[in-house]
Design an enzyme around this catalytic site. Structure first.
Site, PDB file in Angstrom:
ATOM      1  CB  THR A 208     -67.804  54.754   4.833  1.00 44.26           C
ATOM      2  OG1 THR A 208     -67.371  53.181   4.917  1.00 44.26           O
ATOM      3  CG2 THR A 208     -66.710  54.984   3.613  1.00 44.26           C
ATOM      4  N   GLY A 238     -64.378  46.663  -0.999  1.00 47.50           N
ATOM      5  CA  GLY A 238     -65.740  47.148  -1.075  1.00 47.50           C
ATOM      6  C   GLY A 238     -65.640  48.174  -2.160  1.00 47.50           C
ATOM      7  CG  ASP A 239     -68.480  51.125  -1.636  1.00 47.55           C
ATOM      8  OD1 ASP A 239     -68.647  50.337  -0.839  1.00 47.55           O
ATOM      9  OD2 ASP A 239     -69.123  52.338  -1.603  1.00 47.55           O
ATOM     10  CB  THR A 259     -71.365  55.744   2.754  1.00 49.52           C
ATOM     11  OG1 THR A 259     -70.903  54.836   4.021  1.00 49.52           O
ATOM     12  CG2 THR A 259     -72.216  56.640   3.303  1.00 49.52           C
ATOM     13  N   GLY A 260     -72.450  52.741   2.154  1.00 49.22           N
ATOM     14  CA  GLY A 260     -73.383  51.796   2.519  1.00 49.22           C
ATOM     15  C   GLY A 260     -72.933  50.630   2.183  1.00 49.22           C
TER      16      GLY A 260
HETATM   17  N1  ASP Z   1     -69.295  51.044   1.510  1.00 51.25           N
HETATM   18  C1  ASP Z   1     -68.543  50.391   2.724  1.00 51.25           C
HETATM   19  C2  ASP Z   1     -67.978  49.271   2.182  1.00 51.25           C
HETATM   20  O1  ASP Z   1     -68.990  48.194   1.833  1.00 51.25           O
HETATM   21  C3  ASP Z   1     -68.982  50.508   3.947  1.00 51.25           C
HETATM   22  C4  ASP Z   1     -69.646  51.739   4.413  1.00 51.25           C
HETATM   23  O2  ASP Z   1     -70.033  52.685   3.498  1.00 51.25           O
HETATM   24  O3  ASP Z   1     -69.775  51.975   5.468  1.00 51.25           O
HETATM   25  O4  ASP Z   1     -66.960  48.916   2.312  1.00 51.25           O
END
Ligand code: ASP
Length: 364
Positions: A208, A238-239, A259-260
């Site tokens: 992300t 997602g978040d 992110t994550g």
């Molecule tokens: N946070 C993002 C999600 O879960 C993924 C990412 O940060 O790479 O959609």
């Protein structure tokens, strides 16, 4: 008179590998530097204009430069195709299609906008900004988001993942078929397989993009854009589209972008939690007026400690700016490329992991 600090910090997503292939590392570094440079120029131009304006009483050309700066940085990263964001770089869902989430927030009046599950949009972050500025709503998803994009003339072409991502997807579908005797791509039957698959294949992890900025007026802003988790269930949000989870901004405290693993970040409302912990309130452990600290750095470390303590390592990263213009970042994965450009630096700098962040933030 103390010079008001301004600047931008951006990231290209957490990764589970520490070492990048040399070429990829160079491409990521130069893309991040270019994006932070373009965004910094917006802040810098405004700062110069402000000086002129103070002398001549002229109109300023842009109302909240911090918002323009974070949007510009995210657009550059979406367009690059190097990250899990935008129509080219995003990972496909389990059905092989791209669905993107994005959000943006202004700390001046905590106005915000987000979009979820969007397809056929070249720059989801621009659509999130339209939600923030041109509607009475905070979040618009799926077909409704596409209609809005059409109304504002920013509908794009069908989203086609890169060959690189399609190769990963085809390998995934093949392994899924071998494991299951059938290639039925129905998530409920396959979620254990997908979880294990993603743990084993660390090139399918995250990516992300996000940005936080502060302008000379002390306005903070945050923006984030993603294709979400690789091979997710269609319709999963997602978040990155959830205000308070993927991002938050409030001039009183600062701005944060995460992110994550979205499902973990949402459960902890991590961005709002981190943003609050930068505040000057009695419960904040960051505040000691006799010993001012970099609250962005302290709150980033605390947020990642919290994430690790509840969900383990390899779950996320954070970037932040506090209301004094200090920047910070932290992660519990092996790497998260970032680029910083502030008014006290001559050029943008990049860093890839916690050790490199230490050096970067102590020298700026
Ligand atoms: N946070 C993002 C999600 O879960 C993924 C990412 O940060 O790479 O959609």
């Amino acid at each position: 008179m103390i010079e008001k600090k301004y600047g931008i910090l951006i990231h290209g997503g957490t990764r589970s590998n520490r070492d990048f292939d040399g070429d990829l590392k160079m491409q990521i570094s130069s893309t991040l530097k270019k994006a932070s440079c373009n965004a910094f120029n917006i802040l810098d131009k405004h700062s110069l204009e402000k000086e002129e304006n103070d002398k001549m009483n002229n109109e300023l050309s842009c109302a909240i430069p911090a918002i323009d700066a974070v949007e510009s940085a995210v657009v550059d990263m979406e367009d690059s195709g190097l990250f899990d964001a935008g129509p080219i770089g995003s990972y496909p869902t389990i059905e092989g299609k791209v669905e993107m989430d994005a959000s943006i927030m202004s700390g001046k009046d905590i106005s915000t906008g987000s979009v979820g599950m969007v397809q056929k949009i070249k720059n989801p972050i621009k659509l999130a900004r339209i939600v923030m500025e041109k509607t009475d709503h905070v979040m618009i998803v799926a077909e409704g988001a596409l209609k809005l994009a059409r109304l504002f003339d920013i509908e794009g072409d069908i989203c086609m993942p890169t060959d690189y991502n399609m190769q990963k997807y085809n390998r995934f579908v093949k392994d899924l078929g071998e494991e299951n005797d059938n290639v039925k791509r129905e998530y409920p039957n396959n979620h254990k397989f997908i979880k294990k698959y993603l743990q084993k294949n660390d090139d399918c992890h995250y990516g992300t993009v996000g940005a936080v900025a502060i302008d000379r007026e002390g306005n903070v802003a945050s923006a984030v854009s993603t294709g979400g988790r690789a091979f997710k269930v269609p319709g999963r949000i997602g978040d990155s589209a959830i205000i308070g989870a993927g991002l938050y901004a409030d001039n009183k405290n600062g701005a944060v972008c995460n992110t994550g693993l979205g499902e973990s970040i949402i459960r902890l409302c991590l961005a709002k939690t981190a943003c609050d912990s930068m505040g000057f309130h009695p419960l904040s452990c960051c505040h000691d007026s006799s010993n001012p600290v970099n609250r962005a750095m302290a709150s980033s470390s605390k947020a990642i400690e919290l994430l690790s303590s509840r969900f383990g390592h390899d779950t996320g990263g954070i970037i932040a700016v506090d209301s004094d213009g200090n920047f910070g970042a932290s992660l519990n994965t092996k790497s998260m490329p970032i680029s910083l450009f502030t008014s006290s630096m001559k050029e943008p700098k990049v860093a890839f992991n916690n050790e490199e962040y230490g050096l970067l933030f102590s020298n700026c």
